[in-house]
Scaffold this motif. Structure first.
Motif, PDB file in Angstrom:
ATOM      1  N   GLN A   9      40.546  11.218  21.430  1.00 47.98           N
ATOM      2  CA  GLN A   9      41.305   9.966  21.345  1.00 47.98           C
ATOM      3  C   GLN A   9      40.425   8.813  20.924  1.00 47.98           C
ATOM      4  OE1 GLN A   9      43.191   9.735  25.268  1.00 47.98           O
ATOM      5  NE2 GLN A   9      45.144  10.177  24.279  1.00 47.98           N
ATOM      6  N   SER A  10      39.157   8.904  21.242  1.00 44.04           N
ATOM      7  CA  SER A  10      38.219   7.864  20.840  1.00 44.04           C
ATOM      8  C   SER A  10      36.841   8.481  20.670  1.00 44.04           C
ATOM      9  CB  SER A  10      38.178   6.734  21.866  1.00 44.04           C
ATOM     10  OG  SER A  10      37.724   7.215  23.101  1.00 44.04           O
ATOM     11  N   LEU A  11      36.009   7.792  19.882  1.00 46.89           N
ATOM     12  CA  LEU A  11      34.685   8.317  19.577  1.00 46.89           C
ATOM     13  C   LEU A  11      33.748   7.155  19.285  1.00 46.89           C
ATOM     14  CD1 LEU A  11      32.986  10.901  19.003  1.00 46.89           C
ATOM     15  CD2 LEU A  11      33.702  10.701  16.607  1.00 46.89           C
ATOM     16  N   ILE A  12      32.586   7.217  19.855  1.00 47.41           N
ATOM     17  CA  ILE A  12      31.550   6.226  19.578  1.00 47.41           C
ATOM     18  C   ILE A  12      30.349   6.944  18.990  1.00 47.41           C
ATOM     19  CG2 ILE A  12      30.020   4.463  20.538  1.00 47.41           C
ATOM     20  CD1 ILE A  12      32.055   4.076  22.794  1.00 47.41           C
ATOM     21  N   VAL A  13      29.907   6.515  17.827  1.00 48.46           N
ATOM     22  CA  VAL A  13      28.744   7.112  17.192  1.00 48.46           C
ATOM     23  C   VAL A  13      27.795   6.015  16.743  1.00 48.46           C
ATOM     24  CG1 VAL A  13      30.051   9.120  16.405  1.00 48.46           C
ATOM     25  CG2 VAL A  13      29.761   7.162  14.876  1.00 48.46           C
ATOM     26  N   GLN A  14      26.576   6.414  16.529  1.00 48.41           N
ATOM     27  CA  GLN A  14      25.578   5.484  16.032  1.00 48.41           C
ATOM     28  C   GLN A  14      25.597   5.484  14.502  1.00 48.41           C
ATOM     29  OE1 GLN A  14      25.097   4.009  19.298  1.00 48.41           O
ATOM     30  NE2 GLN A  14      23.387   3.393  17.978  1.00 48.41           N
ATOM     31  N   LYS A  15      25.208   4.366  13.954  1.00 52.49           N
ATOM     32  CA  LYS A  15      25.114   4.247  12.501  1.00 52.49           C
ATOM     33  C   LYS A  15      24.263   5.386  11.951  1.00 52.49           C
ATOM     34  CE  LYS A  15      23.354   1.175   8.883  1.00 52.49           C
ATOM     35  NZ  LYS A  15      22.684  -0.135   8.593  1.00 52.49           N
ATOM     36  N   GLY A  16      24.769   6.024  10.905  1.00 49.95           N
ATOM     37  CA  GLY A  16      24.066   7.143  10.290  1.00 49.95           C
ATOM     38  C   GLY A  16      24.469   8.498  10.832  1.00 49.95           C
ATOM     39  N   GLY A  17      25.202   8.505  11.931  1.00 52.68           N
ATOM     40  CA  GLY A  17      25.624   9.760  12.547  1.00 52.68           C
ATOM     41  C   GLY A  17      26.838  10.360  11.860  1.00 52.68           C
ATOM     42  N   ILE A  77      33.054  12.427   8.781  1.00 55.36           N
ATOM     43  CA  ILE A  77      32.517  11.221   8.149  1.00 55.36           C
ATOM     44  C   ILE A  77      31.004  11.297   8.252  1.00 55.36           C
ATOM     45  CG2 ILE A  77      32.524   8.708   8.090  1.00 55.36           C
ATOM     46  CD1 ILE A  77      35.159   8.771   9.652  1.00 55.36           C
ATOM     47  N   MET A  78      30.365  11.473   7.119  1.00 57.19           N
ATOM     48  CA  MET A  78      28.911  11.562   7.091  1.00 57.19           C
ATOM     49  C   MET A  78      28.308  10.160   7.012  1.00 57.19           C
ATOM     50  SD  MET A  78      28.903  14.809   7.142  1.00 57.19           S
ATOM     51  CE  MET A  78      27.168  15.196   6.874  1.00 57.19           C
ATOM     52  N   ASP A  79      27.083  10.039   7.538  1.00 55.55           N
ATOM     53  CA  ASP A  79      26.380   8.753   7.467  1.00 55.55           C
ATOM     54  C   ASP A  79      27.313   7.610   7.885  1.00 55.55           C
ATOM     55  OD1 ASP A  79      24.897   6.741   4.810  1.00 55.55           O
ATOM     56  OD2 ASP A  79      24.367   6.903   6.932  1.00 55.55           O
ATOM     57  N   SER A  80      27.908   7.741   9.064  1.00 52.26           N
ATOM     58  CA  SER A  80      28.881   6.757   9.545  1.00 52.26           C
ATOM     59  C   SER A  80      28.293   5.345   9.533  1.00 52.26           C
ATOM     60  CB  SER A  80      29.327   7.123  10.960  1.00 52.26           C
ATOM     61  OG  SER A  80      29.949   8.399  10.977  1.00 52.26           O
ATOM     62  N   GLN A  81      29.127   4.396   9.108  1.00 53.03           N
ATOM     63  CA  GLN A  81      28.732   2.997   9.003  1.00 53.03           C
ATOM     64  C   GLN A  81      29.608   2.126   9.899  1.00 53.03           C
ATOM     65  OE1 GLN A  81      26.036   1.967   7.038  1.00 53.03           O
ATOM     66  NE2 GLN A  81      25.777   4.206   6.889  1.00 53.03           N
ATOM     67  N   PRO A  82      29.088   0.978  10.346  1.00 60.82           N
ATOM     68  CA  PRO A  82      29.913   0.084  11.167  1.00 60.82           C
ATOM     69  C   PRO A  82      31.249  -0.261  10.513  1.00 60.82           C
ATOM     70  CG  PRO A  82      27.626  -0.604  11.264  1.00 60.82           C
ATOM     71  CD  PRO A  82      27.691   0.504  10.242  1.00 60.82           C
ATOM     72  N   GLY A  83      31.289  -0.325   9.190  1.00 54.39           N
ATOM     73  CA  GLY A  83      32.517  -0.600   8.463  1.00 54.39           C
ATOM     74  C   GLY A  83      33.538   0.512   8.556  1.00 54.39           C
ATOM     75  N   ASP A  84      33.127   1.673   9.049  1.00 52.92           N
ATOM     76  CA  ASP A  84      34.058   2.789   9.250  1.00 52.92           C
ATOM     77  C   ASP A  84      34.809   2.656  10.563  1.00 52.92           C
ATOM     78  OD1 ASP A  84      31.562   5.109   7.947  1.00 52.92           O
ATOM     79  OD2 ASP A  84      33.116   3.975   6.873  1.00 52.92           O
ATOM     80  N   SER A  85      34.408   1.696  11.393  1.00 49.45           N
ATOM     81  CA  SER A  85      35.075   1.499  12.672  1.00 49.45           C
ATOM     82  C   SER A  85      36.536   1.160  12.434  1.00 49.45           C
ATOM     83  CB  SER A  85      34.396   0.376  13.470  1.00 49.45           C
ATOM     84  OG  SER A  85      33.058   0.731  13.771  1.00 49.45           O
ATOM     85  N   LYS A 109      40.390   6.261  17.773  1.00 50.91           N
ATOM     86  CA  LYS A 109      39.660   5.026  17.530  1.00 50.91           C
ATOM     87  C   LYS A 109      38.172   5.345  17.410  1.00 50.91           C
ATOM     88  CE  LYS A 109      38.892   0.348  19.253  1.00 50.91           C
ATOM     89  NZ  LYS A 109      39.203  -0.651  20.321  1.00 50.91           N
ATOM     90  N   LEU A 110      37.632   5.063  16.242  1.00 52.00           N
ATOM     91  CA  LEU A 110      36.215   5.288  15.985  1.00 52.00           C
ATOM     92  C   LEU A 110      35.456   3.976  16.047  1.00 52.00           C
ATOM     93  CD1 LEU A 110      33.804   7.046  15.010  1.00 52.00           C
ATOM     94  CD2 LEU A 110      34.511   6.502  12.662  1.00 52.00           C
ATOM     95  N   THR A 111      34.374   3.985  16.792  1.00 52.56           N
ATOM     96  CA  THR A 111      33.467   2.841  16.845  1.00 52.56           C
ATOM     97  C   THR A 111      32.100   3.311  16.390  1.00 52.56           C
ATOM     98  OG1 THR A 111      34.671   1.875  18.714  1.00 52.56           O
ATOM     99  CG2 THR A 111      32.450   1.046  18.283  1.00 52.56           C
ATOM    100  N   VAL A 112      31.579   2.655  15.364  1.00 48.63           N
ATOM    101  CA  VAL A 112      30.243   2.973  14.873  1.00 48.63           C
ATOM    102  C   VAL A 112      29.326   1.816  15.232  1.00 48.63           C
ATOM    103  CG1 VAL A 112      28.827   3.563  12.877  1.00 48.63           C
ATOM    104  CG2 VAL A 112      31.223   4.300  12.969  1.00 48.63           C
ATOM    105  N   ASN A 113      28.383   2.087  16.095  1.00 46.22           N
ATOM    106  CA  ASN A 113      27.449   1.053  16.539  1.00 46.22           C
ATOM    107  C   ASN A 113      26.310   0.873  15.532  1.00 46.22           C
ATOM    108  OD1 ASN A 113      28.793   0.394  18.930  1.00 46.22           O
ATOM    109  ND2 ASN A 113      27.836   2.095  20.025  1.00 46.22           N
ATOM    110  N   PRO A 114      25.915  -0.371  15.295  1.00 45.88           N
ATOM    111  CA  PRO A 114      24.848  -0.629  14.314  1.00 45.88           C
ATOM    112  C   PRO A 114      23.478  -0.175  14.801  1.00 45.88           C
ATOM    113  CG  PRO A 114      25.534  -2.659  15.371  1.00 45.88           C
ATOM    114  CD  PRO A 114      26.476  -1.608  15.856  1.00 45.88           C
TER     115      PRO A 114
END
Lengths: 114, 115
Positions: A9-17, A77-85, A109-114
């Protein structure tokens, strides 16, 4: 009856993940599987789509993997970016997705942390 | 093209009042869809039209909801009488049937709050 089940339902990843969203469907008559992306305050917009005659489709950093026998498909989503949030919806339809109704998953809901 | 246009963007009304949501699809598109989005139920298709004719209204929750498409450039979704449980974001989308990549173009939505 939920015909398209989406997880998580939700996911938090770091930038580049790598971000991975999974969907499972029940109706074997479905033959069009799009992913929509929705930013806050906006309507969903088509991101990428696949038909069941291929097992994978890649567009830039976004890849759909499709497993017809398991009735599952996923978005990577490869190399996830904050703009992908954003919130990501998988969907399915019978026939052409532009002219037939889409059945949506509940969204992730995807959150990509910088 | 300006995309799908919806009005109003926000609507606050009291229970029992009539609410009318409006949609202008992308010019040339022959399919129009009305969706409702809530946290609990996600994105639900309410009704869709092809060439101004309703094709499937099985998602319309009850008789309080009605939709019309008097011409190719305008559609309305009406709720009468409105109830607090109708509070949601309502989206209109349009598409060109048979046209790759079979994309539905969504409007910005109308956020409805019924108090």
């Amino acid at each position: 009856q939920q015909q398209v089940k989406q997880s998580p339902q939700s996911l938090i990843v770091q930038k580049g993940g790598i971000s991975i969203i999974n969907c499972a469907y029940e109706n074997t008559a479905f033959d069009y599987f799009p992913w929509y992306q929705q930013f806050p305050g906006k309507g969903p917009a088509l991101l990428i789509a696949i038909r069941p005659d291929v097992s994978e489709k890649k567009e830039g950093r976004f890849t759909i993997s499709f497993n017809k026998s398991a009735k599952q498909f996923s978005l990577h989503i490869m190399d996830s970016q904050p703009g992908d949030s954003a919130t990501y919806f998988c969907a399915a339809s019978k026939g052409q997705g532009g002219s037939e109704k889409l059945v949506f998953g509940k969204g992730m809901k995807l959150t990509v942390n910088p | 093209d300006a995309g799908v246009i919806q009005s109003p963007r926000h609507e606050v009304t009291e229970m029992g009042q009539e609410v009318t949501l409006r949609c202008k699809p992308i010019s040339g598109h022959d399919y129009l869809f009305w969706y409702r989005q809530t946290m609990m139920r996600g994105l639900e298709l309410l009704i869709y039209f092809n060439n101004n004719v309703p094709i499937d209204d099985s998602g319309m929750p009850e008789d309080r909801f009605s939709a019309k498409m008097p011409n190719a450039s305008f559609s309305t979704l009406k709720i009468q009488p409105s109830e607090p449980r109708d509070s949601a974001v309502y989206f209109c989308a349009s598409s060109l049937g048979g046209s790759l990549p079979y994309e539905q173009y969504f409007g910005p939505g109308t956020r409805l709050t019924v108090t």
